[in-house]
Design an enzyme around this catalytic site. Sequence first.
Site, PDB file in Angstrom:
ATOM      1  N   HIS A 106       0.838  -1.211   0.000  1.00  0.00           N
ATOM      2  CA  HIS A 106       0.000   0.000   0.000  1.00  0.00           C
ATOM      3  C   HIS A 106       0.870   1.257   0.000  1.00  0.00           C
ATOM      4  O   HIS A 106       2.066   1.208   0.327  1.00  0.00           O
ATOM      5  CB  HIS A 106      -0.919   0.020   1.230  1.00  0.00           C
ATOM      6  CG  HIS A 106      -0.151   0.171   2.512  1.00  0.00           C
ATOM      7  ND1 HIS A 106       0.504  -0.871   3.108  1.00  0.00           N
ATOM      8  CD2 HIS A 106       0.083   1.253   3.295  1.00  0.00           C
ATOM      9  CE1 HIS A 106       1.111  -0.449   4.197  1.00  0.00           C
ATOM     10  NE2 HIS A 106       0.880   0.845   4.338  1.00  0.00           N
ATOM     11  N   ASP A 108       0.535   5.039   1.845  1.00  0.00           N
ATOM     12  CA  ASP A 108      -0.231   5.462   3.014  1.00  0.00           C
ATOM     13  C   ASP A 108      -1.389   6.416   2.675  1.00  0.00           C
ATOM     14  O   ASP A 108      -1.200   7.428   1.981  1.00  0.00           O
ATOM     15  CB  ASP A 108       0.690   6.130   4.050  1.00  0.00           C
ATOM     16  CG  ASP A 108       1.633   5.118   4.680  1.00  0.00           C
ATOM     17  OD1 ASP A 108       1.300   3.923   4.716  1.00  0.00           O
ATOM     18  OD2 ASP A 108       2.728   5.538   5.138  1.00  0.00           O
ATOM     19  N   HIS A 263       4.635   0.207   0.124  1.00  0.00           N
ATOM     20  CA  HIS A 263       5.400  -0.605   1.068  1.00  0.00           C
ATOM     21  C   HIS A 263       4.561  -1.742   1.631  1.00  0.00           C
ATOM     22  O   HIS A 263       3.329  -1.763   1.500  1.00  0.00           O
ATOM     23  CB  HIS A 263       6.010   0.254   2.183  1.00  0.00           C
ATOM     24  CG  HIS A 263       5.025   1.116   2.890  1.00  0.00           C
ATOM     25  ND1 HIS A 263       4.557   2.302   2.366  1.00  0.00           N
ATOM     26  CD2 HIS A 263       4.400   0.974   4.079  1.00  0.00           C
ATOM     27  CE1 HIS A 263       3.698   2.843   3.210  1.00  0.00           C
ATOM     28  NE2 HIS A 263       3.578   2.058   4.252  1.00  0.00           N
ATOM     29  N   ARG A 278       4.512   5.688  13.518  1.00  0.00           N
ATOM     30  CA  ARG A 278       4.618   6.437  12.268  1.00  0.00           C
ATOM     31  C   ARG A 278       4.054   7.831  12.438  1.00  0.00           C
ATOM     32  O   ARG A 278       3.079   8.026  13.173  1.00  0.00           O
ATOM     33  CB  ARG A 278       3.809   5.707  11.183  1.00  0.00           C
ATOM     34  CG  ARG A 278       3.938   6.335   9.814  1.00  0.00           C
ATOM     35  CD  ARG A 278       2.980   5.689   8.839  1.00  0.00           C
ATOM     36  NE  ARG A 278       1.654   6.294   8.909  1.00  0.00           N
ATOM     37  CZ  ARG A 278       0.570   5.809   8.308  1.00  0.00           C
ATOM     38  NH1 ARG A 278       0.630   4.680   7.623  1.00  0.00           N
ATOM     39  NH2 ARG A 278      -0.594   6.427   8.416  1.00  0.00           N
TER      40      ARG A 278
END
Length: 302
Positions: A106, A108, A263, A278
């Site tokens: 995906h 983000d 990622h 994150r």
Amino acid sequence: MSIFGDQPTLTRLPITELGPRFGAEIHGIDLGSLDDEQVLALREALVRYKVLFVRGQDGFDDAAQIEFGRRLGEVTVGHPVHDSGDVAPEVYSLDSQDNGFADVWHTDVTFVERPPAISVLRAVVLPPSGGDTNWADSQLAYESLSPGLRTHLDTLTAVHDGTREFGYYLAQRRQGRGNLWEGEVFTELKPVEHPVVRVHPESGRKGLFVNPGFTSHIVGVSEHESRGILDILYAHLTKPEHVVRHRWRPGDVALWDNRSTSHYANRDYGDQHRVMHRITLRGDTPVGPGTTRHVKAERVSI
Ligand SMILES: O=C(O)CCC(=O)C(=O)O
Ligand SMILES: [Fe+2]
């Protein structure tokens, strides 16, 4: 268009390239005490290498991560719908003991109008082994497709929908009330449209901007065709030549350009505990290859 040719600032960072075109490790810097030139150099390196790794940031906590983010751009809340729990609102905590996994390729938060430009990820708890994260270079993937296919892809638009990943969470865990994201409280996950090929706002390079996590379909073609096109693009995007894989150590920080990468975090560590924190930096509306700004069609409800 390249902004790197003669950039003197890049030489201010000791860099080991991880591949000929993609990924780099930066050495000898403390992310908590960068000077302005180093911040600029990091920003440039990020657009060029797309994913950067900085090891040995042992004292780097949530507050330092947020502060570092503020030096690079505008820090968003951690996630449009995910509850930040007992961490700061800017932090998105992925905890394996709370179903925090990212084992789907995906990019983000592409299910919003302006997906984040940059993400910064920090290892908080690591399993004894496993839990590596992989990044794929969407620009290299685009550039290595045949010219005819590239020309066709340049004309396409895709729908991105966060429902599959976060719909249940929003309804059940948040009772339909998510977070304030860019001035709007997320009470539902409305599908949005983005160009299939995104022109990077800083480098001008084109890259694939579809991902298996959030792209539901391509607009204006049959479901069958949409599936076929997306499957070709995903298989191509995630070819080993387009991927760097990071084996985490305590104190590691990864930063990526969320406009030009996807990622995937390996879920291969059984019941071992893994926690990652994150933050994301505000991005702009993705623009396709046409000379004018991508005009959004009516939103599609599915
Ligand atoms: O757990 C990881 O390594 C990556 C998680 C992820 O997808 C993210 O932080 O955006
Ligand atoms: Fe992610």
